[in-house]
Design a protein around this motif. Structure first.
Motif, PDB file in Angstrom:
ATOM      1  N   GLU A 100       1.124   4.347  -2.713  1.00 26.68           N
ATOM      2  CA  GLU A 100       1.000   5.766  -2.366  1.00 26.68           C
ATOM      3  C   GLU A 100       2.196   6.554  -2.886  1.00 26.68           C
ATOM      4  O   GLU A 100       2.037   7.645  -3.461  1.00 26.68           O
ATOM      5  N   ILE A 101       3.373   6.013  -2.691  1.00 24.61           N
ATOM      6  CA  ILE A 101       4.592   6.689  -3.142  1.00 24.61           C
ATOM      7  C   ILE A 101       4.593   6.812  -4.657  1.00 24.61           C
ATOM      8  O   ILE A 101       4.945   7.855  -5.215  1.00 24.61           O
ATOM      9  N   THR A 115       1.994   6.950  -6.641  1.00 21.20           N
ATOM     10  CA  THR A 115       1.006   7.970  -7.005  1.00 21.20           C
ATOM     11  C   THR A 115       1.563   9.371  -6.763  1.00 21.20           C
ATOM     12  O   THR A 115       1.425  10.262  -7.610  1.00 21.20           O
ATOM     13  N   SER A 116       2.203   9.547  -5.623  1.00 22.14           N
ATOM     14  CA  SER A 116       2.800  10.852  -5.322  1.00 22.14           C
ATOM     15  C   SER A 116       3.885  11.198  -6.325  1.00 22.14           C
ATOM     16  O   SER A 116       3.978  12.347  -6.784  1.00 22.14           O
ATOM     17  N   ASP A 156       0.831  -1.207   0.000  1.00 25.31           N
ATOM     18  CA  ASP A 156       0.000   0.000   0.000  1.00 25.31           C
ATOM     19  C   ASP A 156       0.866   1.258   0.000  1.00 25.31           C
ATOM     20  O   ASP A 156       0.584   2.232  -0.707  1.00 25.31           O
ATOM     21  N   LYS A 157       1.919   1.246   0.809  1.00 24.43           N
ATOM     22  CA  LYS A 157       2.814   2.402   0.890  1.00 24.43           C
ATOM     23  C   LYS A 157       3.511   2.633  -0.451  1.00 24.43           C
ATOM     24  O   LYS A 157       3.651   3.771  -0.900  1.00 24.43           O
ATOM     25  N   ASP A 158       3.937   1.551  -1.086  1.00 28.13           N
ATOM     26  CA  ASP A 158       4.561   1.676  -2.407  1.00 28.13           C
ATOM     27  C   ASP A 158       3.597   2.303  -3.405  1.00 28.13           C
ATOM     28  O   ASP A 158       3.999   3.137  -4.231  1.00 28.13           O
TER      29      ASP A 158
END
Length: 95
Positions: free
Chosen positions: A63-64, A66-67, A59-61
């Motif tokens: 988000e990163i 997308t950012s 999930d964090k990957d």
């Protein structure tokens, strides 16, 4: 002959007694089974925690990623602005 038979029987008896001493009892087996169940439970908990951590990482990957895409889009827009502004500026050649 009886003496040899007696010695053989005594030797066999001693070997059987030694084997019995080395054998696990029902209580030993039960205790081992309980220990195995406890270990399996601990392993299951730890595996579950690892999979949860993996999901959080995924999930964090995302988000990163997308950012990063948003930042790249902004940089591209700024680059276009700069290029447009450079084209619109009169050249200042001092010769």
């Amino acid at each position: 002959m009886e003496k040899q038979l007696f010695e053989l029987m005594t030797k066999m008896y001693n070997e059987i007694q030694e084997m019995k001493e080395n054998m696990a009892t029902k209580e030993d087996v039960k205790s081992i089974k309980q220990d195995i169940v406890k270990l399996e439970h601990k392993i299951d908990e730890k595996l579950e925690a690892l999979f949860d951590a993996r999901e959080v990482g995924i999930d964090k990957d995302a988000e990163i990623s997308t950012s990063l895409q948003r930042v790249e889009t902004k940089v591209d827009k700024l680059e276009l602005r700069v290029l447009r502004n450079n084209i619109n500026l009169p050249s200042t050649n001092e010769n």
